[in-house]
Write an enzyme that holds these catalytic residues in place. Structure first.
Site, PDB file in Angstrom:
ATOM      1  CD  GLU A  47      -2.916  -0.715   2.469  1.00 46.38           C
ATOM      2  OE1 GLU A  47      -4.008  -1.284   2.485  1.00 46.38           O
ATOM      3  OE2 GLU A  47      -2.502  -0.020   3.419  1.00 46.38           O
ATOM      4  CG  ASP A  69      -3.681   7.974   8.052  1.00 41.02           C
ATOM      5  OD1 ASP A  69      -3.730   6.733   8.062  1.00 41.02           O
ATOM      6  OD2 ASP A  69      -3.790   8.651   7.024  1.00 41.02           O
TER       7      ASP A  69
END
Length: 256
Positions: free
Chosen positions: A44, A55
């Protein structure tokens, strides 16, 4: 059949995430190759974004550093093009929607030309994703969709209908980051999801050691490690040490 589908036919997925451009693009290329050498079989590649709401602090800070060095979406595609000169393992572009929107419709074909196999847009719900899904499928890029513990059966049916390649199960609410254990409800949730889809399922958001990865593979078709690698790269880990770290976290690699 694209590279993601081919990988799941061979073995469970060991997915690693890194933020492109953190430490510079050359450093990112070196890190991608080191992770692949360490047994990672799907990568990724994160597009740095100024407001990465999904995040945790480690990846947020990596995005800030990468943006400070001027990293753009087109730089990320150049990085992937360079990686493709060395490896054919699947690559998923991990991004927020705004960079794709700003780049315009041609970005999907540019992604495909660079060697991207799948695209995961972390802040785009399936109910609002029709143009993105169509663009992905036209460019022959797998749209990777997210499931969470709170996803309803009705919504899961829609995700299963439109997703390709694999589904990504976010195994706990909140943001990315290292955790000590998998949630208690993980087995039950995985069994419920698997009863409703034929797509492979990978799980992430918190996996940080070999034991957790092995536990995840009892129920899932793959696991994702992100924050641990991003932190190690930020701390200046050498490429050989990064390869060894990747090997040490892989339940299918001989005990270090």
């Amino acid at each position: 059949m694209n590279r993601i589908e081919q990988q799941f036919k061979k073995s469970p997925a060991y997915v690693a995430y890194l933020t492109a451009g953190d430490g510079g693009l050359e450093r990112s290329l070196e890190s991608l190759l080191a992770l692949a050498k360490g047994g990672v079989n799907i990568l990724e590649v994160g597009v740095p974004f100024s407001d990465p709401v999904a995040d945790g602090p480690v990846i947020q800070e990596a995005s800030i550093r990468a943006l400070a060095q001027g990293t753009t979406l087109h730089d990320v595609l150049t990085l992937i093009t360079s990686f493709r000169q060395h490896s054919e393992i699947p690559i998923i572009l991990f991004t927020y929607f705004n960079p794709l929107l700003a780049a315009g419709d041609k970005i999907y074909q540019q992604m495909k030309s660079a060697g991207v196999d799948g695209c995961l847009v972390v802040d785009l719900p399936v109910e609002e994703a029709a143009p993105h899904l169509t663009a992905c499928k036209t460019a022959k890029i797998a749209p990777i969709l997210l499931i969470s513990p709170s996803t309803t059966q009705e919504r899961l049916k829609k995700i299963n209908e439109h997703g390709e390649g694999m589904l990504y199960y976010v195994c706990r609410p909140g943001t990315t980051g290292v955790r000590a254990t998998l949630p208690e409800n993980f087995p039950a949730k995985m069994n419920q999801i698997k009863s409703m889809t034929s797509l492979p399922i990978v799980t992430g958001f918190g996996i940080a050691n070999r034991k957790m990865a092995a536990q995840a593979l009892q129920y899932a078709d793959g696991f994702v490690i992100g924050s641990l690698f991003v932190k190690a790269i930020a701390e200046g880990i050498s490429k050989n040490a990064l390869t060894r770290l990747a090997q040490s976290l892989n339940p299918h690699y001989p005990n270090p």
